[in-house]
Design a protein around this motif. Structure first.
Motif, PDB file in Angstrom:
ATOM      1  N   SER A  93       0.817  -1.222   0.000  1.00  0.00           N
ATOM      2  CA  SER A  93       0.000   0.000   0.000  1.00  0.00           C
ATOM      3  C   SER A  93       0.846   1.265   0.000  1.00  0.00           C
ATOM      4  O   SER A  93       0.631   2.170  -0.813  1.00  0.00           O
ATOM      5  N   LEU A  94       1.827   1.349   0.897  1.00  0.00           N
ATOM      6  CA  LEU A  94       2.642   2.551   1.050  1.00  0.00           C
ATOM      7  C   LEU A  94       4.125   2.202   0.935  1.00  0.00           C
ATOM      8  O   LEU A  94       4.558   1.133   1.353  1.00  0.00           O
ATOM      9  N   LEU A  95       4.885   3.116   0.364  1.00  0.00           N
ATOM     10  CA  LEU A  95       6.310   2.889   0.159  1.00  0.00           C
ATOM     11  C   LEU A  95       7.045   2.708   1.487  1.00  0.00           C
ATOM     12  O   LEU A  95       6.902   3.508   2.412  1.00  0.00           O
ATOM     13  N   ALA A  96       7.843   1.653   1.582  1.00  0.00           N
ATOM     14  CA  ALA A  96       8.627   1.362   2.781  1.00  0.00           C
ATOM     15  C   ALA A  96       9.853   0.552   2.371  1.00  0.00           C
ATOM     16  O   ALA A  96       9.913  -0.005   1.270  1.00  0.00           O
ATOM     17  N   GLY A 151       4.253   7.790   1.075  1.00  0.00           N
ATOM     18  CA  GLY A 151       3.893   7.834  -0.333  1.00  0.00           C
ATOM     19  C   GLY A 151       3.148   6.581  -0.748  1.00  0.00           C
ATOM     20  O   GLY A 151       3.493   5.465  -0.319  1.00  0.00           O
ATOM     21  N   VAL A 152       2.133   6.744  -1.585  1.00  0.00           N
ATOM     22  CA  VAL A 152       1.381   5.589  -2.087  1.00  0.00           C
ATOM     23  C   VAL A 152       2.305   4.735  -2.956  1.00  0.00           C
ATOM     24  O   VAL A 152       3.017   5.232  -3.822  1.00  0.00           O
ATOM     25  N   HIS A 153       2.282   3.433  -2.712  1.00  0.00           N
ATOM     26  CA  HIS A 153       3.120   2.505  -3.488  1.00  0.00           C
ATOM     27  C   HIS A 153       2.540   2.361  -4.900  1.00  0.00           C
ATOM     28  O   HIS A 153       1.314   2.313  -5.074  1.00  0.00           O
ATOM     29  N   PRO A 154       3.403   2.304  -5.927  1.00  0.00           N
ATOM     30  CA  PRO A 154       2.921   2.116  -7.293  1.00  0.00           C
ATOM     31  C   PRO A 154       2.022   0.901  -7.471  1.00  0.00           C
ATOM     32  O   PRO A 154       1.153   0.896  -8.357  1.00  0.00           O
ATOM     33  N   MET A 194       8.277  14.423  -1.077  1.00  0.00           N
ATOM     34  CA  MET A 194       8.127  13.499   0.035  1.00  0.00           C
ATOM     35  C   MET A 194       9.488  13.216   0.679  1.00  0.00           C
ATOM     36  O   MET A 194       9.631  13.247   1.910  1.00  0.00           O
ATOM     37  N   PHE A 195      10.498  12.942  -0.151  1.00  0.00           N
ATOM     38  CA  PHE A 195      11.824  12.649   0.389  1.00  0.00           C
ATOM     39  C   PHE A 195      12.437  13.876   1.056  1.00  0.00           C
ATOM     40  O   PHE A 195      13.156  13.756   2.060  1.00  0.00           O
ATOM     41  N   LYS A 196      12.137  15.057   0.525  1.00  0.00           N
ATOM     42  CA  LYS A 196      12.637  16.286   1.146  1.00  0.00           C
ATOM     43  C   LYS A 196      12.069  16.428   2.559  1.00  0.00           C
ATOM     44  O   LYS A 196      12.802  16.692   3.517  1.00  0.00           O
TER      45      LYS A 196
END
Length: 359
Positions: A104-107, A254-257, A240-242
């Motif tokens: 679901s979410l980037l990790a 962030g939403v995962h692709p 997001m990374f900033k």
């Protein structure tokens, strides 16, 4: 500073995520604290009732006992093995054939070094006229430095919440006093820049999760909110990374692709943040209550409860809900029929949706 997308390209003309992050970090302007004054990033989402999924319950539901499953709303069966048969699929849902079982979410746990992040640029629109092939492009490639900025685990992975409130932003909320009822849920989803301050009687004050689009990037009322940001272009990823670099404890994800891809294949249009949240809740919550989702302006309320002058961002999708060739309104989302509306004003809307879906 010039355009980040252009400046961050390497010698081969490809977008360089690490270079883009470094350039964005070097800028003097700071949009990270636009929406919060006098608070610090403390981290930590409020404690909620949550269970881990288990193998016996098909890795979808939670084991309450060795042989008793608590299934999320979209699944049924003794072991959560079946997708709930909630409605005949109209044309706008022709791709909705199975539930989502990816990341679901980037990790860190669900990504790899040098992993390209691929998304559809224009969901519902073909890459070329006369074809059905989607335009899938790379918005960045994760490297070790960028992955190090991701959270260890996906906070929406392998969990089932007990009670969830999905609070839309429709002006119809002002006709009801559901604040206390909304706040009684374990998890409360809100969207974009929907504020609660001054509207607590109608919409409640509790927010555990907020889903935001690019127009409302990273908006939050409280630092405890888990903000889920759509990732559909390079700058969304860079920002997001900033933010995660400057505030390591920030609850920004962030939403995962994989999730974007499943949603895009399941619906023939770019879904709203509200529908996106309802989809997540249907997969992660045993009980889901919906508030503030109007189907049509004919219900006589303003578009957003917190701003009387707001207009639909996409008139065709978010306007009066005119029927398409399938007989289903773009706003009469059939998925919502399996969830519960929590104010009488929506009972008629639900009947309208069933009639439209039946065609």
């Amino acid at each position: 500073v010039g355009n980040t997308d252009e400046n961050a390209k390497n010698d081969g003309g490809e977008f360089n995520l690490d270079k883009a992050i470094a350039e964005e970090m070097s800028k003097d302007d700071d949009d990270d604290e636009d929406h919060i004054e006098g608070t610090t990033w403390k981290g930590g989402v409020p404690v909620v009732k949550v269970h881990k999924t288990c193998e016996y319950c098909s890795n979808r539901g939670a084991c309450l006992t060795e042989t008793t499953c608590q299934c999320p709303a979209i699944y049924e069966g003794e072991r959560c093995e079946k997708l709930r048969d909630f409605v005949d699929h109209p044309r706008v849902m022709k791709g909705f054939k199975k539930g989502f079982e990816g990341a679901s979410l980037l990790a860190k746990a669900n990504t790899k070094n040098n992993m390209p992040l691929m998304v559809r640029r224009n969901p519902g629109q073909p890459a070329h006229p006369g074809t059905e092939k989607a335009m899938v492009t790379e918005i960045g490639k994760l490297t070790r430095p960028s992955r190090d900025k991701l959270p260890e685990e996906d906070p929406l992975g392998s969990v089932v919440f007990e009670t969830c409130a999905i609070v839309g932003s429709s002006g119809i909320l002002l006709k009801h006093s559901h604040g206390a009822d909304i706040d009684s849920h374990d998890v409360v989803f809100r969207f974009n820049s929907a504020t609660t301050k001054g509207f607590e009687k109608n919409v409640g004050a509790k927010t555990t999760h907020r889903i935001t689009n690019s127009r409302n990037y990273g908006f939050r009322e409280y630092d405890s909110e888990c903000v889920v940001q759509h990732m559909r272009n390079e700058m969304s990823l860079v920002k997001m990374f900033k933010k995660r670099s400057k505030y390591p404890g920030l609850n920004l994800y962030g939403v995962h692709p994989q999730l974007h891809g499943w949603v895009d294949k399941s619906f023939s249009f770019l879904v709203t943040s509200g529908l996106f949240g309802a989809l997540i809740a249907a997969h992660k919550c045993a009980s889901v209550d919906l508030y503030g989702f109007q189907v049509s302006r004919h219900h006589g309320v303003q578009y957003h409860y917190y701003n009387a002058v707001d207009e639909p961002a996409n008139e065709e999708r978010d306007g009066d809900g005119e029927e398409d060739e399938s007989g289903a309104s773009r706003l009469s989302i059939p998925l919502l029929l399996l969830l519960r509306y929590r104010h009488a004003g929506m009972e008629q809307a639900a009947r309208e949706m069933r009639a439209l879906a039946a065609g």
